[in-house]
Scaffold this motif. Sequence first.
Motif: not given
Length: 78
Positions: A49-68
Amino acid sequence: MEIIKTFSVDELRTVRRWINDRMASVEYEKNVIEYGDDHAFLNGKGESLDWLDRDERSLRAQLKLIDDQVENENAKSR
């Protein structure tokens, strides 16, 4: 020497769709562990679950970068 690649808006949208699909997959995996096993942490699944949480945070950061980047490309084309 670092080479910076400029992606087209279509390429960024394609990557964004892939990341959204991956986020849905991560959410599904988390739900299976969290809700499918009342004793997930006792059974040693807490680290997953910890790894999946980290993966999810990383994906959210990537989405923000793409949106920018899409916003910047749209601003350039005006």
